[in-house]
Motif scaffolding. Structure first.
Motif, PDB file in Angstrom:
ATOM      1  N   GLY A 111     -31.697 -45.123  -4.840  1.00 45.75           N
ATOM      2  CA  GLY A 111     -30.566 -45.183  -5.745  1.00 45.75           C
ATOM      3  C   GLY A 111     -30.911 -44.826  -7.172  1.00 45.75           C
ATOM      4  N   LYS A 112     -30.003 -45.225  -8.089  1.00 47.14           N
ATOM      5  CA  LYS A 112     -30.126 -44.926  -9.518  1.00 47.14           C
ATOM      6  C   LYS A 112     -30.204 -43.430  -9.774  1.00 47.14           C
ATOM      7  N   THR A 113     -29.438 -42.667  -9.014  1.00 46.47           N
ATOM      8  CA  THR A 113     -29.426 -41.211  -9.171  1.00 46.47           C
ATOM      9  C   THR A 113     -28.146 -40.649  -8.579  1.00 46.47           C
ATOM     10  N   ALA A 114     -27.800 -39.433  -9.009  1.00 46.72           N
ATOM     11  CA  ALA A 114     -26.646 -38.733  -8.440  1.00 46.72           C
ATOM     12  C   ALA A 114     -27.074 -37.511  -7.641  1.00 46.72           C
ATOM     13  N   SER A 115     -28.384 -37.290  -7.496  1.00 49.53           N
ATOM     14  CA  SER A 115     -28.883 -36.157  -6.724  1.00 49.53           C
ATOM     15  C   SER A 115     -30.168 -36.548  -6.018  1.00 49.53           C
ATOM     16  N   TRP A 116     -30.383 -35.943  -4.864  1.00 47.33           N
ATOM     17  CA  TRP A 116     -31.525 -36.264  -4.026  1.00 47.33           C
ATOM     18  C   TRP A 116     -32.176 -34.975  -3.545  1.00 47.33           C
ATOM     19  N   LYS A 117     -33.487 -35.017  -3.409  1.00 53.68           N
ATOM     20  CA  LYS A 117     -34.218 -33.852  -2.914  1.00 53.68           C
ATOM     21  C   LYS A 117     -34.496 -34.037  -1.426  1.00 53.68           C
ATOM     22  N   VAL A 118     -34.208 -32.996  -0.656  1.00 54.91           N
ATOM     23  CA  VAL A 118     -34.450 -32.997   0.785  1.00 54.91           C
ATOM     24  C   VAL A 118     -35.331 -31.786   1.079  1.00 54.91           C
ATOM     25  N   CYS A 119     -36.627 -32.035   1.193  1.00 55.31           N
ATOM     26  CA  CYS A 119     -37.569 -30.913   1.341  1.00 55.31           C
ATOM     27  C   CYS A 119     -37.362 -30.160   2.646  1.00 55.31           C
ATOM     28  N   SER A 120     -36.865 -30.846   3.655  1.00 56.97           N
ATOM     29  CA  SER A 120     -36.573 -30.200   4.934  1.00 56.97           C
ATOM     30  C   SER A 120     -35.297 -30.801   5.496  1.00 56.97           C
ATOM     31  N   ILE A 121     -34.432 -29.955   5.990  1.00 52.50           N
ATOM     32  CA  ILE A 121     -33.143 -30.423   6.495  1.00 52.50           C
ATOM     33  C   ILE A 121     -32.720 -29.517   7.637  1.00 52.50           C
ATOM     34  N   ASP A 122     -32.143 -30.109   8.683  1.00 54.51           N
ATOM     35  CA  ASP A 122     -31.665 -29.324   9.814  1.00 54.51           C
ATOM     36  C   ASP A 122     -30.229 -29.698  10.130  1.00 54.51           C
ATOM     37  N   SER A 123     -29.677 -29.058  11.148  1.00 50.32           N
ATOM     38  CA  SER A 123     -28.258 -29.238  11.452  1.00 50.32           C
ATOM     39  C   SER A 123     -27.941 -30.622  11.997  1.00 50.32           C
ATOM     40  N   LEU A 124     -28.946 -31.411  12.374  1.00 44.25           N
ATOM     41  CA  LEU A 124     -28.717 -32.767  12.875  1.00 44.25           C
ATOM     42  C   LEU A 124     -28.998 -33.827  11.818  1.00 44.25           C
ATOM     43  N   THR A 125     -29.648 -33.459  10.737  1.00 46.18           N
ATOM     44  CA  THR A 125     -30.001 -34.427   9.699  1.00 46.18           C
ATOM     45  C   THR A 125     -28.741 -34.984   9.051  1.00 46.18           C
ATOM     46  N   THR A 126     -28.639 -36.305   9.011  1.00 38.27           N
ATOM     47  CA  THR A 126     -27.483 -36.981   8.423  1.00 38.27           C
ATOM     48  C   THR A 126     -27.958 -37.978   7.381  1.00 38.27           C
ATOM     49  N   LEU A 127     -27.375 -37.913   6.196  1.00 37.06           N
ATOM     50  CA  LEU A 127     -27.690 -38.833   5.106  1.00 37.06           C
ATOM     51  C   LEU A 127     -26.549 -39.835   4.950  1.00 37.06           C
ATOM     52  N   ALA A 128     -26.883 -41.082   4.668  1.00 39.51           N
ATOM     53  CA  ALA A 128     -25.884 -42.138   4.487  1.00 39.51           C
ATOM     54  C   ALA A 128     -25.795 -42.477   3.000  1.00 39.51           C
ATOM     55  N   PHE A 129     -24.652 -42.225   2.396  1.00 38.92           N
ATOM     56  CA  PHE A 129     -24.430 -42.502   0.981  1.00 38.92           C
ATOM     57  C   PHE A 129     -23.596 -43.778   0.855  1.00 38.92           C
ATOM     58  N   VAL A 130     -24.186 -44.808   0.262  1.00 34.63           N
ATOM     59  CA  VAL A 130     -23.524 -46.096   0.107  1.00 34.63           C
ATOM     60  C   VAL A 130     -22.767 -46.102  -1.216  1.00 34.63           C
ATOM     61  N   LEU A 131     -21.487 -46.409  -1.160  1.00 40.96           N
ATOM     62  CA  LEU A 131     -20.622 -46.362  -2.334  1.00 40.96           C
ATOM     63  C   LEU A 131     -20.266 -47.771  -2.798  1.00 40.96           C
ATOM     64  N   GLU A 132     -19.828 -47.873  -4.049  1.00 42.50           N
ATOM     65  CA  GLU A 132     -19.295 -49.118  -4.580  1.00 42.50           C
ATOM     66  C   GLU A 132     -18.052 -48.797  -5.405  1.00 42.50           C
ATOM     67  N   ILE A 133     -17.082 -49.685  -5.343  1.00 43.12           N
ATOM     68  CA  ILE A 133     -15.833 -49.519  -6.088  1.00 43.12           C
ATOM     69  C   ILE A 133     -15.989 -50.235  -7.427  1.00 43.12           C
ATOM     70  N   CYS A 134     -15.772 -49.506  -8.522  1.00 37.50           N
ATOM     71  CA  CYS A 134     -15.979 -50.091  -9.847  1.00 37.50           C
ATOM     72  C   CYS A 134     -14.670 -50.413 -10.548  1.00 37.50           C
ATOM     73  N   ALA A 135     -13.515 -50.081  -9.926  1.00 38.80           N
ATOM     74  CA  ALA A 135     -12.230 -50.361 -10.556  1.00 38.80           C
ATOM     75  C   ALA A 135     -11.953 -51.862 -10.567  1.00 38.80           C
ATOM     76  N   THR A 136     -11.323 -52.347 -11.621  1.00 39.76           N
ATOM     77  CA  THR A 136     -10.888 -53.741 -11.692  1.00 39.76           C
ATOM     78  C   THR A 136      -9.518 -53.854 -11.038  1.00 39.76           C
ATOM     79  N   PRO A 137      -9.059 -55.095 -10.715  1.00 35.57           N
ATOM     80  CA  PRO A 137      -7.714 -55.229 -10.132  1.00 35.57           C
ATOM     81  C   PRO A 137      -6.638 -54.568 -10.966  1.00 35.57           C
ATOM     82  N   LYS A 138      -6.780 -54.595 -12.309  1.00 35.93           N
ATOM     83  CA  LYS A 138      -5.791 -53.961 -13.173  1.00 35.93           C
ATOM     84  C   LYS A 138      -5.831 -52.444 -13.010  1.00 35.93           C
ATOM     85  N   ASP A 139      -7.064 -51.908 -12.970  1.00 39.58           N
ATOM     86  CA  ASP A 139      -7.206 -50.458 -12.797  1.00 39.58           C
ATOM     87  C   ASP A 139      -6.717 -50.012 -11.426  1.00 39.58           C
TER      88      ASP A 139
END
Length: 762
Positions: free
Chosen positions: A443-471
């Motif tokens: 974490g602590k980044t918006a980009s990742w390096k993948v030195c090798s990747i194929d058609s089956l490689t799957t990355l899991a990106f974990v998200l968080e919601i930062c909006a407040t109830p008002k937003d």
């Protein structure tokens, strides 16, 4: 009628994305109650039918740098056409070459079906560079294994394209770095395997330094002694490989050979870093035993000292003394390869362990492959190795498509942040408004390096919601957006940019009811398995299992209907019903259950689930069981993964992803012995069809699964019984149907009953 799962499958086929929650909560308070975090399972190189491919540069948003996509609103009426970015809302003028577009004449990236599009950057200003493949071969092998390894390498060299750049390093007690430019007099440099060699030292020893040319990549022919296009060194390389001999260093009786695997990989990394610092590179390691000397060693040379076990590691016993230093060494080595864009593959062939537990950080950081087998001649190893080599050659008929030296970036709507990525990649540490406060995985980044990747490689990106109830108090029906940009190098040397854009419904005021309707239980168990594997790197196994248990209890209590303290009243929505069952099998799987497993086996299973797509992940967690019945052998069907499914008149096909097994009931075995397979068409189909289907599964999968054919009551039937839910045990009574299992393990029904009991009392 189209089902919910069918719709999710269509989205995945069009974008390569599966989401745990397809409707996002409108504020962080509601998001905290989801238990399973919003996670996007994204396959950056997934094969997508009819995907647009264009030979021009993308158009980017002037504020957030997102790429023009089908969700952009374009002002067609103004003289200077411009678009509104759906992610940040900024206006951006389109280039002059877009002046002729109309609502009926759109460029490829604005078509409604272009959620995913590829840009070939080599048609612009990118210089084409061919990847480098550096083979690192273990010489401390028995004679038959040594010859098998040489045969695999020789075939691989012939399969790679002529313009691919190649190099060779061998190791045993010492390390040999080969020059490839001399056909009749092979020459190599020898290094000791007892201590690490820094890149600057290697450059000096190999003569790669030139005071007049500080950039090693600019030294021309000086560097091409060690790395050459295959077309220029095929004869000399073939002669070197054919003339290789096992390590001459004597091995004492009852001792392991002196094998410096860690330093050999370090030397290979330094060589690539010095000669090929900016282009894609791949270090392909073939080894047949544990490292016993130098940094990265995992065992002593005394065979009387067993290799470390999970128990030794947990209790910090003497046999595990090398584990932490080795992990630290391979992690540092992985970061070094990651910085240069170089990948490391480990192909291990040994009846014992080779050190995958310690080397896993190196492979996972660089996006490499683990293939583990008992022998270099085993069909499981041969086919898996060939699948990797064929993908590197750019073969269109290869099992995998392949890319190298990739960078994946994510762009999100303002209310969403990314906590991290779980998968075979490394964080680049780029800051930005999309970076979340929490950290899961890399974490602590918006980009990742993948030195090798194929058609089956799957990355899991974990998200968080930062909006407040008002937003979050937005009108219902609004959407939030996510965009992935993956830049990589193809085997042909082209630079490609793939852009995937997806919209997700924003719950607005509708609350948990609408959010729960968008739950994908298959993607959820794949995400939970990855998070559990990540936690297992720093937590004891028992604590990880407790975390998984708490997660399924909270999810059941949150998203089911029940009366307080009345377990029999629990009712779950259809898209939640299988999740507790998945968790039951996850707890029993080799992914989390380390009982009877070596550290290398555990590392192997965790490595593969951390890069598998959702369907494969579910198969690893809960194997598929298909029954072939005598009344209709032409139409086999799935049955419960349960001991009651082991009917003597049936043939079962079990697929655990890593293992495919055909099991025949006692009656079927007797029919074959009586010769009915030759005289009765139904019996013939019942026996042959499962074998044919198993072969089809095996040939279409990477890595190639092991195959077992067994009969009821025989020794190898234990592989099936180990995966079945023990509904029938020796305490169930003699009248129970199916296979009776000699175990005291809790069955699925007891697990679900206890889950309901605990959930309604929360």
């Amino acid at each position: 009628m189209e089902t919910y799962q069918d719709k999710l499958a269509q989205i995945e086929e069009r974008t390569g994305i599966r989401a745990t929650w397809n409707v996002l909560p409108n504020n962080r308070t509601e998001a905290a109650k989801l238990v399973v975090p919003p996670t996007l399972m994204y396959a950056p190189l997934k094969r997508i039918a009819n995907m647009p491919r264009v030979n021009y540069s993308p158009v980017n948003c002037s504020r957030c740098n997102a790429v023009l996509n089908p969700y952009c609103q374009v002002d067609f009426k103004s003289s200077q056409k411009r678009f509104v970015c759906p992610l940040c809302g900024a206006y951006t003028n389109l280039p002059s070459n877009y002046a002729g577009i109309t609502e009926t004449h759109l460029p490829a990236e604005l078509a409604q079906t272009s959620n995913t599009i590829e840009y070939n950057l080599s048609f612009t200003n990118e210089k084409r560079q061919h990847p480098v493949y550096l083979f690192v071969l273990d010489l401390c092998l028995p004679e038959d294994e040594f010859e098998s390894m040489k045969e695999r390498v020789s075939n691989a060299i012939l399969a790679l394209p002529e313009d691919a750049v190649i190099g060779l390093v061998t190791f045993g007690t010492t390390i040999q770095v080969y020059e490839l430019m001399y056909e009749y007099c092979p020459r190599y440099f020898v290094f000791r395997g007892h201590e690490d060699i820094q890149t600057s030292q290697l450059e000096s020893y190999l003569g790669l330094r030139n005071r007049n040319r500080p950039n090693p990549a600019a030294q021309g022919s000086l560097d091409q002694r060690f790395l050459l296009p295959i077309g220029q060194c095929l004869d000399s390389l073939a002669q070197i490989v054919d003339g290789l001999e096992p390590d001459p260093w004597p091995v004492k009786q009852k001792a392991r050979p002196l094998r410096c695997t860690g330093i050999a990989i370090s030397v290979a990394s330094s060589l690539l870093g010095a000669v090929n610092p900016s282009s894609a590179g791949r270090i392909i390691v073939l080894t047949g035993g544990p490292a016993t000397v130098g940094p990265g060693m995992i065992a002593s040379t005394d065979k009387g000292d067993n290799l470390r076990s999970h128990s030794n590691i947990d209790k910090k016993e003497a046999l595990a003394a090398h584990v932490k230093p080795a992990i630290k060494f391979y992690t540092a080595l992985g970061k070094r390869c990651l910085d240069k864009g170089h990948c490391v593959d480990i192909f291990g062939a040994c009846l014992d362990q080779v050190g995958l537990h310690e080397m896993r950080p190196l492979v996972d950081l660089t996006g490499g492959q683990f293939v583990q087998s008992e022998s270099f001649s085993n069909v499981h190893f041969v086919d898996s190795f060939e699948a990797v080599i064929n993908s590197l050659s750019g073969d269109k008929d290869a099992l995998l498509d392949h890319g190298m030296n990739g960078i994946v970036e994510i762009a999100l709507s303002p209310e969403i942040r990314v906590s991290g990525c779980l998968g075979p990649c490394g964080a680049l540490g780029t800051s930005g408004p999309v970076v979340g406060e929490n950290e899961t995985g890399k974490g602590k980044t918006a980009s990742w390096k993948v030195c090798s990747i194929d058609s089956l490689t799957t990355l899991a990106f974990v998200l968080e919601i930062c909006a407040t109830p008002k937003d979050g108090a937005t009108p219902p029906g609004q959407q939030r957006y996510v965009q992935f940009k993956t830049r990589y190098q193809s085997p042909a040397g082209d630079y490609i940019l793939r852009v995937t854009t997806m919209a997700y419904r924003w719950a607005g005021r509708e609350g948990a009811r609408v959010v729960s309707a968008g739950f994908d239980q298959e993607a959820a168990i794949a995400a939970v398995a990855r998070i559990a594997c990540w936690k297992a790197e720093s937590m004891p196994s028992a604590d990880v299992l407790r975390w998984v248990d708490r997660a399924v209890i909270k999810l059941t209590a949150r998203f089911s209907q029940f009366e307080k303290n009345r377990p029999e009243t629990v009712k779950m929505q259809t898209n939640f019903m299988l999740f507790p069952q998945f968790v039951f099998h996850l707890r029993r799987s080799p992914i989390l259950n380390v009982f009877g497993m070596s550290p290398d086996e555990t590392a192997y299973y965790r490595h593969h689930i951390m890069r598998a797509d959702v369907r494969s992940s579910v198969t690893m967690v809960q194997p598929v069981l298909i029954a072939y019945k005598p009344e209709n052998p032409d139409e086999p069907g799935p049955v419960d993964l349960d001991s009651r499914s082991a009917n003597p008149q049936h043939v079962l096909l079990m697929d655990t992803f890593h293992h495919v097994l055909v099991w025949r009931g006692d009656n079927v075995v007797q029919w074959e012995k009586q010769g009915l397979a030759e005289s009765n068409e139904t019996v013939s189909k019942l026996i042959q069809y499962p074998v044919d289907d198993a072969e089809e599964i095996i040939t279409s999968r990477f890595p190639r699964p092991r195959y077992t054919h067994c009969d009821q009551g025989k020794s190898q039937a234990r592989f099936l019984l180990a995966k079945l839910n023990p509904a029938n045990t020796y305490t169930s009574g003699s009248g129970a149907a199916g296979e009776v299992m000699l175990t005291d393990d809790v069955n699925l029904q007891k697990f679900l009953d206890h889950l309901k009991k605990v959930s309604v009392s929360e």
